[in-house]
Design an enzyme around this catalytic site. Structure first.
Site, mmCIF file in Angstrom:
data_model
loop_
_atom_site.group_PDB
_atom_site.id
_atom_site.type_symbol
_atom_site.label_atom_id
_atom_site.label_comp_id
_atom_site.label_asym_id
_atom_site.label_seq_id
_atom_site.Cartn_x
_atom_site.Cartn_y
_atom_site.Cartn_z
ATOM 1 N N GLU A 149 0.814 -1.210 0.000
ATOM 2 C CA GLU A 149 0.000 0.000 0.000
ATOM 3 C C GLU A 149 0.854 1.270 0.000
ATOM 4 O OE1 GLU A 149 -3.928 -1.827 2.273
ATOM 5 O OE2 GLU A 149 -2.530 -0.562 3.397
ATOM 6 N N GLU A 310 -6.350 -7.848 -1.426
ATOM 7 C CA GLU A 310 -6.950 -7.929 -0.090
ATOM 8 C C GLU A 310 -8.448 -7.669 -0.242
ATOM 9 O OE1 GLU A 310 -5.078 -5.498 2.865
ATOM 10 O OE2 GLU A 310 -3.037 -5.976 2.193
#
Length: 668
Positions: A149, A310
């Protein structure tokens, strides 16, 4: 390696280092029974893989990979550079980042690193070189995820001396001379002239105000730094294992780094999707449109299918928790990801962790490790949807409408939002939500894309305008396109300086057939809009429009400019140019989409509010996904020639249910 080349549909994120070895076999067996084909591991495991400098312990990860492989499960490995271990911080505390107030952010969480720091880069070079070299020949490792991320938690980071010097280098390369920088930044204001690049600082907190041109360049620099940080690792991985893919888990509309440019550096994009995330406001509100927009945006980073790295698998939470997903919602959310272009869905996480910050970010298995509702529901999803995802692999939505998304425009509005509640993404979503409600598929595109592929181009808040972009919009309309521009178009140049050569919207005035000599910031109020005898609402801003050739579609119904145009359309060449002088309320946005439909933009189907229809197209075959995002049974009427994918047509859709239909066009 392209996303569509991988025959993988479902996976999980797994952290074997969190659990005793004697549990690993049970986990692998349960994964196999669930239908898991791939795991992502190791993106936060640096301390266990290199407990001391230069002493690598890859053996436990080798064992985990081999065990999973015996159960038919392949592995994606992440580089753990979002969480340097304590021994690195003790040896080199200067790698910890600094915020805009000059304060260090310290060890104890994650992202406690300065991405420009040369010492940290050497730690990364050493680790990633050994890591890639060790696993490059392992046939069960199919690809890499760089870091985790990128941009997450770095919104106010990093302003340290290392980043400051890198910023100066970036400015030297861009401007060449300090005189050029002074001119383009307008440093004559408030006596901010520089006589040498060494005087330029990172834009830390000041006593009063900041230079908007400097801030825009800083945001661009930060994005470029993150991109270079990623590429630094990717090149090591690519050299060691050219046969393995490289991806990264993006986060929707996160603005720290340009995902368009990051996508250019990946084999395929990946995304983290948490519809019920604890960080979201309005936990009980329908937000299917926001979920869909993030998925469409990630697809737009490469205009190709992607992975979900995810996908929410249960309750989310750190210090506070989100709502428990209702029966059916986990499958619904995963199918929505597939409907918008995901070829593979990797659930986060396998098992709820007993320790650390994310103890309450629940997994497929609860803390006890005993399979429960999430395990059963996801298993049912995998058994049903696995064959479908294999069929639709690589298929795209074939949209006729596109929204131009620009990080530069977002940066500029973040610096000077005008209205306290005006944000770039929310304004863009005004248009996306209205199209979503009518089941009209839409692509997100960057300014550099080929506009001719689309019947409609919506370009909100084109605040910064460049000659090349201006000409591109002009040519698109002249050749027959339908262009939608909005308030605050053509206000500034590429350096965040106000343009003074002509009234707004500058060089596009003739295309739009209007001028904007005045405007009104709607502080603590709204404005009435009249369209075909009905009253709607405009919010946050009003452009006072003087048509020169444009035809008014709607007029203001209140304020001192009542009766003047609020929305217009102008014929230019073979096309139409629309101008929207306010931020539209949902009802007004719906009315505007009706105008688009009347000009030939076709919805996929008509459904009740909360029932989404979208599609994926490959060749002459189409797959239509019908998703009920509500907790009530919904009645739907769909085209009779759509063929139920599972052979069962039904007119009612239970709560949180998904139906899939197919259609084939005869080849000419």
């Amino acid at each position: 390696m392209e996303c569509r080349e991988l025959d993988i549909q479902f996976g999980v994120d797994y952290y074997p280092e969190h659990w005793p070895r004697e549990r690993w076999e049970t986990d692998a067996r349960l994964m196999e029974e669930l239908g898991v084909q791939v795991v992502r591991m190791a993106e936060f495991s640096w301390s266990r893989l290199e407990p001391e400098k230069g002493r690598f312990r890859f053996g436990w990860l080798d064992d985990a990979i081999a065990l999973l492989a015996r159960h038919g499960i392949r592995t994606v490995l992440g580089t753990p550079t979002a969480a340097p271990p304590a021994w690195i911080i003790a040896e080199n505390p200067e790698i910890q980042p600094m915020d805009a107030n000059g304060l260090r952010r310290h060890f104890g969480g994650r992202h406690h690193d300065c991405q420009s720091n040369a010492v940290y880069r050497e730690h990364i070079r050493r680790y990633v070189t050994a890591f890639a070299g060790h696993f490059a020949k392992n046939p069960n490792v199919i690809g890499w995820q760089v870091d985790n991320e990128l941009g997450n938690s770095h919104g106010d980071l990093c302003f340290c001396p290392s980043c400051e010097e890198r910023f100066r280098q970036w400015l030297r390369e861009k401007y060449g001379t300090v005189e050029s920088l002074n001119e383009h930044w307008g440093t004559v204001f408030w006596s901010q002239d520089y006589s040498d690049f060494s005087q330029v600082t990172a834009p830390r907190a000041t006593a009063a105000g900041q230079n908007p041109s400097q801030l825009l360049d800083w945001k661009r620099f930060c994005s470029d730094l993150v991109l270079e940080f990623h590429q630094f690792q990717a090149e090591i991985l690519r050299a060691a294992a050219p046969d393995k893919f490289i991806t990264h888990n993006m986060m929707g509309f996160s603005e720290k780094v340009s995902y368009f440019q990051l996508g250019d550096k990946l084999d395929f994009s990946s995304h983290d999707q948490y519809p019920g995330g604890h960080f979201r406001e309005g936990q009980n509100e329908l937000r299917a449109d926001a979920q869909a927009a993030e998925l469409d945006f990630i697809r737009g980073t490469r205009q190709k299918s992607f992975w979900i790295m995810e996908q929410q698998s249960s309750i989310t939470g750190w210090e506070v928790l989100g709502r428990a997903p209702k029966p059916g919602q986990l499958a619904l959310w995963a199918m929505q990801s597939a409907a918008h272009g995901a070829d593979a869905i990797v659930f986060f996480r396998w098992r709820s962790c007993a320790v650390g910050t994310e103890q309450y970010w629940h997994g497929i298995l609860p803390h006890s490790g005993v399979p429960g509702r999430s395990y059963r529901e996801i298993g049912q999803l995998i058994r049903r949807a696995g064959p479908l995802l294999r069929q639709v692999r690589g298929a795209l939505p074939q949209s006729r409408a596109a929204i131009v998304f620009s990080y530069d425009q977002e940066y500029a509005f973040d610096i000077q939002p005008h209205h306290p509640q005006l944000t770039y993404v929310d304004h863009v979503m005004t248009y996306y939500r209205a199209l979503f409600r009518r089941n009209i598929p839409v692509d997100f595109i960057r300014e550099e894309e080929d506009f001719s592929r689309y019947q409609w181009i919506i370009a909100p808040l084109q605040y910064l305008m460049y000659p090349e972009l201006e000409q591109k919009y002009r040519d698109y309309v002249r050749r027959g396109g339908n262009l939608v521009l909005t308030m605050r178009t053509g206000v500034k140049d590429a350096y965040n300086r106000c343009m003074c050569q002509a009234p707004l919207p500058g060089g596009l005035s003739d295309v739009l057939g209007l001028q904007v000599p005045e405007y009104d910031c709607l502080r603590e109020t709204s404005v009435e809009i009249q369209w075909d005898g009905r009253t709607y609402t405009g919010e946050k801003w009003s452009d006072l429009i003087e048509p020169t050739a444009a035809r008014p579609l709607a007029v203001y119904g209140s304020e001192f400019y009542a009766g003047t145009p609020a929305l217009t359309v102008n014929r230019f060449g073979e096309g139409r140019a629309y101008y929207v002088g306010t931020e539209m309320s949902p009802a007004l946005a719906d009315r505007f989409v009706e105008e688009m439909v009347s000009q030939g933009l076709e919805p996929l189907a008509s459904t009740p509010l909360g029932v989404e229809v979208t599609r994926r197209v490959s060749g002459n075959r189409r797959w239509y996904f019908v998703l009920n995002h509500t907790g009530q049974t919904q009645y739907v009427t769909l085209p009779p020639h759509w063929i139920p994918w599972d052979g069962q047509r039904r007119s009612t859709l239970p709560p949180f249910a998904v139906d899939v239909y197919t259609e084939e066009e005869e080849e000419a």
